[in-house]
Design a protein around this motif. Structure first.
Motif, PDB file in Angstrom:
ATOM      1  N   ARG A  76      38.333 142.178 -32.535  1.00 38.99           N
ATOM      2  CA  ARG A  76      39.384 141.314 -33.425  1.00 38.99           C
ATOM      3  C   ARG A  76      39.462 142.173 -34.833  1.00 38.99           C
ATOM      4  O   ARG A  76      40.677 141.971 -35.383  1.00 38.99           O
ATOM      5  N   PHE A  77      38.512 142.652 -35.482  1.00 37.52           N
ATOM      6  CA  PHE A  77      38.567 143.059 -36.752  1.00 37.52           C
ATOM      7  C   PHE A  77      38.358 144.303 -37.181  1.00 37.52           C
ATOM      8  O   PHE A  77      38.525 144.715 -38.347  1.00 37.52           O
ATOM      9  N   GLY A  78      37.672 145.074 -36.297  1.00 35.33           N
ATOM     10  CA  GLY A  78      37.339 146.711 -36.449  1.00 35.33           C
ATOM     11  C   GLY A  78      35.964 146.870 -36.732  1.00 35.33           C
ATOM     12  O   GLY A  78      35.050 146.126 -36.848  1.00 35.33           O
ATOM     13  N   LYS A  79      35.640 148.358 -36.759  1.00 31.23           N
ATOM     14  CA  LYS A  79      34.110 148.697 -36.818  1.00 31.23           C
ATOM     15  C   LYS A  79      33.669 148.372 -38.187  1.00 31.23           C
ATOM     16  O   LYS A  79      32.324 148.009 -38.182  1.00 31.23           O
ATOM     17  N   LYS A  80      34.264 148.220 -39.339  1.00 25.90           N
ATOM     18  CA  LYS A  80      33.821 148.006 -40.395  1.00 25.90           C
ATOM     19  C   LYS A  80      33.225 146.502 -40.608  1.00 25.90           C
ATOM     20  O   LYS A  80      31.714 146.097 -41.067  1.00 25.90           O
ATOM     21  N   ASP A  81      33.940 145.498 -40.209  1.00 22.04           N
ATOM     22  CA  ASP A  81      33.449 144.286 -39.886  1.00 22.04           C
ATOM     23  C   ASP A  81      32.402 144.081 -38.961  1.00 22.04           C
ATOM     24  O   ASP A  81      31.532 143.284 -39.145  1.00 22.04           O
ATOM     25  N   ALA A  82      32.488 144.715 -38.018  1.00 26.09           N
ATOM     26  CA  ALA A  82      31.085 144.802 -36.688  1.00 26.09           C
ATOM     27  C   ALA A  82      30.051 145.191 -37.602  1.00 26.09           C
ATOM     28  O   ALA A  82      28.863 144.640 -37.182  1.00 26.09           O
ATOM     29  N   GLN A  83      30.079 146.182 -38.286  1.00 24.27           N
ATOM     30  CA  GLN A  83      28.967 146.941 -38.996  1.00 24.27           C
ATOM     31  C   GLN A  83      28.470 145.692 -40.053  1.00 24.27           C
ATOM     32  O   GLN A  83      27.121 145.837 -40.180  1.00 24.27           O
ATOM     33  N   LYS A  84      29.262 145.199 -40.908  1.00 22.70           N
ATOM     34  CA  LYS A  84      28.699 144.128 -41.632  1.00 22.70           C
ATOM     35  C   LYS A  84      27.813 143.118 -41.191  1.00 22.70           C
ATOM     36  O   LYS A  84      27.294 142.531 -41.266  1.00 22.70           O
ATOM     37  N   GLY A  85      28.380 142.759 -39.779  1.00 24.62           N
ATOM     38  CA  GLY A  85      28.099 141.779 -38.957  1.00 24.62           C
ATOM     39  C   GLY A  85      26.360 142.017 -38.823  1.00 24.62           C
ATOM     40  O   GLY A  85      25.355 141.128 -38.673  1.00 24.62           O
ATOM     41  N   VAL A  86      26.239 143.304 -38.277  1.00 27.70           N
ATOM     42  CA  VAL A  86      24.848 143.955 -37.865  1.00 27.70           C
ATOM     43  C   VAL A  86      24.075 143.655 -39.341  1.00 27.70           C
ATOM     44  O   VAL A  86      23.110 143.359 -39.220  1.00 27.70           O
ATOM     45  N   TRP A  87      24.507 144.279 -40.581  1.00 22.91           N
ATOM     46  CA  TRP A  87      23.610 144.222 -41.581  1.00 22.91           C
ATOM     47  C   TRP A  87      23.330 142.846 -42.065  1.00 22.91           C
ATOM     48  O   TRP A  87      22.374 142.530 -42.672  1.00 22.91           O
ATOM     49  N   ILE A  88      24.429 141.954 -41.876  1.00 23.31           N
ATOM     50  CA  ILE A  88      23.969 140.520 -42.106  1.00 23.31           C
ATOM     51  C   ILE A  88      22.718 139.772 -41.160  1.00 23.31           C
ATOM     52  O   ILE A  88      21.858 139.289 -41.664  1.00 23.31           O
ATOM     53  N   GLY A  89      22.839 140.468 -39.737  1.00 24.74           N
ATOM     54  CA  GLY A  89      21.690 139.932 -39.095  1.00 24.74           C
ATOM     55  C   GLY A  89      20.484 140.766 -39.485  1.00 24.74           C
ATOM     56  O   GLY A  89      19.147 140.138 -39.351  1.00 24.74           O
ATOM     57  N   ILE A  90      20.545 142.087 -39.872  1.00 25.10           N
ATOM     58  CA  ILE A  90      19.145 142.529 -40.423  1.00 25.10           C
ATOM     59  C   ILE A  90      18.836 141.880 -41.798  1.00 25.10           C
ATOM     60  O   ILE A  90      17.255 141.719 -41.996  1.00 25.10           O
ATOM     61  N   PHE A  91      19.762 141.592 -42.662  1.00 23.32           N
ATOM     62  CA  PHE A  91      19.152 140.768 -43.963  1.00 23.32           C
ATOM     63  C   PHE A  91      18.581 139.700 -43.312  1.00 23.32           C
ATOM     64  O   PHE A  91      17.550 138.928 -44.241  1.00 23.32           O
ATOM     65  N   THR A  92      18.980 138.768 -42.472  1.00 22.41           N
ATOM     66  CA  THR A  92      18.574 137.442 -42.281  1.00 22.41           C
ATOM     67  C   THR A  92      17.168 137.487 -41.496  1.00 22.41           C
ATOM     68  O   THR A  92      16.318 136.815 -41.855  1.00 22.41           O
ATOM     69  N   THR A  93      17.134 138.566 -40.761  1.00 23.50           N
ATOM     70  CA  THR A  93      15.787 138.858 -40.062  1.00 23.50           C
ATOM     71  C   THR A  93      14.811 139.170 -40.872  1.00 23.50           C
ATOM     72  O   THR A  93      13.485 138.439 -41.400  1.00 23.50           O
ATOM     73  N   ILE A  94      15.155 140.166 -42.315  1.00 20.28           N
ATOM     74  CA  ILE A  94      13.979 140.195 -43.130  1.00 20.28           C
ATOM     75  C   ILE A  94      13.745 139.153 -44.028  1.00 20.28           C
ATOM     76  O   ILE A  94      12.652 138.874 -44.394  1.00 20.28           O
ATOM     77  N   SER A  95      14.641 138.294 -44.360  1.00 20.92           N
ATOM     78  CA  SER A  95      14.498 137.057 -45.109  1.00 20.92           C
ATOM     79  C   SER A  95      13.534 136.323 -44.478  1.00 20.92           C
ATOM     80  O   SER A  95      12.737 135.559 -45.073  1.00 20.92           O
ATOM     81  N   PHE A  96      13.733 135.950 -42.995  1.00 24.52           N
ATOM     82  CA  PHE A  96      13.018 135.154 -42.177  1.00 24.52           C
ATOM     83  C   PHE A  96      11.504 135.457 -41.991  1.00 24.52           C
ATOM     84  O   PHE A  96      10.490 134.776 -42.194  1.00 24.52           O
ATOM     85  N   ILE A  97      11.422 136.724 -41.829  1.00 25.70           N
ATOM     86  CA  ILE A  97       9.992 137.587 -41.904  1.00 25.70           C
ATOM     87  C   ILE A  97       9.211 137.345 -43.290  1.00 25.70           C
ATOM     88  O   ILE A  97       8.104 136.910 -43.313  1.00 25.70           O
ATOM     89  N   ILE A  98       9.832 137.554 -44.462  1.00 24.91           N
ATOM     90  CA  ILE A  98       9.363 137.141 -45.826  1.00 24.91           C
ATOM     91  C   ILE A  98       8.821 135.758 -45.797  1.00 24.91           C
ATOM     92  O   ILE A  98       7.526 135.508 -46.068  1.00 24.91           O
ATOM     93  N   PHE A  99       9.814 135.002 -45.712  1.00 29.85           N
ATOM     94  CA  PHE A  99       9.608 133.520 -45.966  1.00 29.85           C
ATOM     95  C   PHE A  99       8.791 132.804 -44.962  1.00 29.85           C
ATOM     96  O   PHE A  99       7.779 131.907 -45.588  1.00 29.85           O
ATOM     97  N   SER A 100       8.692 133.136 -43.748  1.00 30.89           N
ATOM     98  CA  SER A 100       7.883 132.590 -42.706  1.00 30.89           C
ATOM     99  C   SER A 100       6.283 132.917 -42.856  1.00 30.89           C
ATOM    100  O   SER A 100       5.518 132.507 -42.521  1.00 30.89           O
ATOM    101  N   ASN A 101       6.262 134.100 -43.602  1.00 32.68           N
ATOM    102  CA  ASN A 101       4.841 134.518 -43.960  1.00 32.68           C
ATOM    103  C   ASN A 101       4.364 133.952 -45.293  1.00 32.68           C
ATOM    104  O   ASN A 101       3.102 133.747 -45.467  1.00 32.68           O
ATOM    105  N   ILE A 102       5.287 133.653 -46.108  1.00 30.03           N
ATOM    106  CA  ILE A 102       4.971 132.915 -47.537  1.00 30.03           C
ATOM    107  C   ILE A 102       4.233 131.541 -47.197  1.00 30.03           C
ATOM    108  O   ILE A 102       3.597 131.195 -47.709  1.00 30.03           O
ATOM    109  N   TRP A 103       5.027 130.948 -46.290  1.00 32.11           N
ATOM    110  CA  TRP A 103       4.649 129.749 -45.848  1.00 32.11           C
ATOM    111  C   TRP A 103       3.138 129.315 -45.632  1.00 32.11           C
ATOM    112  O   TRP A 103       2.641 128.433 -46.036  1.00 32.11           O
ATOM    113  N   GLN A 104       2.716 130.450 -44.992  1.00 31.14           N
ATOM    114  CA  GLN A 104       1.269 130.231 -44.659  1.00 31.14           C
ATOM    115  C   GLN A 104       0.091 130.456 -45.713  1.00 31.14           C
ATOM    116  O   GLN A 104      -1.013 129.912 -45.123  1.00 31.14           O
TER     117      GLN A 104
END
Length: 231
Positions: A76-104
């Motif tokens: 629907r929106f093109g390669k650039k937006d698809a790649q942006k979606g991938v980087w959002i997923g990567i950023f979200t995963t990294i954030s989750f890893i960091i904070f889920s370890n800080i909680w402990q």
């Protein structure tokens, strides 16, 4: 049959969510859904279940839904937006890893009841989460690249941009999911499970991914027809 029913219901709900967020929020909704899938899938993937006669990790449906989201973004929106979606997923995963370890590392109150449960869940998962991050990042980038590779090839040969949606969708997802499941399973569980068990889990997970990849194609066709105001 309970596990099988729950997996099918989860799959349909997660695939349907892509259409709902696309209709309601456009590509911003798909970006948000990718982030949601990244968090939930990385929690689910720590659970091992038996379903459809195979031993498998959970998280398959939500990871598949994330791949569907990037394919819809491509369509629907093109390669650039698809790649942006991938980087959002990567950023979200990294954030989750960091904070889920800080909680402990917090010192819980004497009235706390949740800290032991959180520590029990996340203390053993840094390796799993890192393997998940690597598998997700590599396979999603491969997925977007292959999607547009097949698209360019078929458009050049047949002169029609809209034809062969099924080919670019499945031709990209089936290959990228194989990359994802291999990198994740061997990165997360090598040395933890016996090798035959690990191979069995990897093959069974890929069988599930084949099914989910084929099932998501109608949702991409439906997504192409949804009217939104953002394009």
């Amino acid at each position: 049959m309970r596990n099988e029913i729950l997996i099918v219901v989860s799959l349909l709900l997660s695939f349907g969510a892509n259409l709902c967020v696309l209709k309601c929020f456009g590509k911003s909704g798909l970006f948000a859904w990718i982030g949601i899938c990244a968090i939930l899938a990385n929690i689910e993937v720590t659970v091992l279940v038996n379903a459809f006669g195979m031993e498998q990790t959970l998280g398959n449906t939500l990871f598949a839904s994330s791949f569907l989201a990037t394919d819809i973004l491509s369509e629907r929106f093109g390669k650039k937006d698809a790649q942006k979606g991938v980087w959002i997923g990567i950023f979200t995963t990294i954030s989750f890893i960091i904070f889920s370890n800080i909680w402990q590392f917090y010192v819980p109150s004497e009235n706390d009841w949740a800290h032991p449960l959180i520590s029990g869940l996340f203390a053993s998962t840094p390796r799993i989460l890192l393997a998940s991050l690597l598998g997700y990042a590599v396979s999603e980038l491969v997925d977007v690249k292959l999607y547009h590779f097949w698209w360019e090839k078929t458009e050049k040969k047949y002169g029609d941009k809209n034809r062969f949606l099924w080919l670019r969708n499945n031709g990209s997802t089936l290959i990228s999911q194989a990359v994802n499941i291999f990198v994740f399973n061997f990165g997360a569980f090598f040395g933890i499970y016996e090798f035959p068990t690990l191979v069995s889990i990897t093959l069974s997970c890929y069988v599930i991914y084949i099914f989910t990849s084929l099932l998501d194609t109608p949702f991409v066709y439906l997504a192409r027809k949804i009217k939104i105001t953002e394009e």
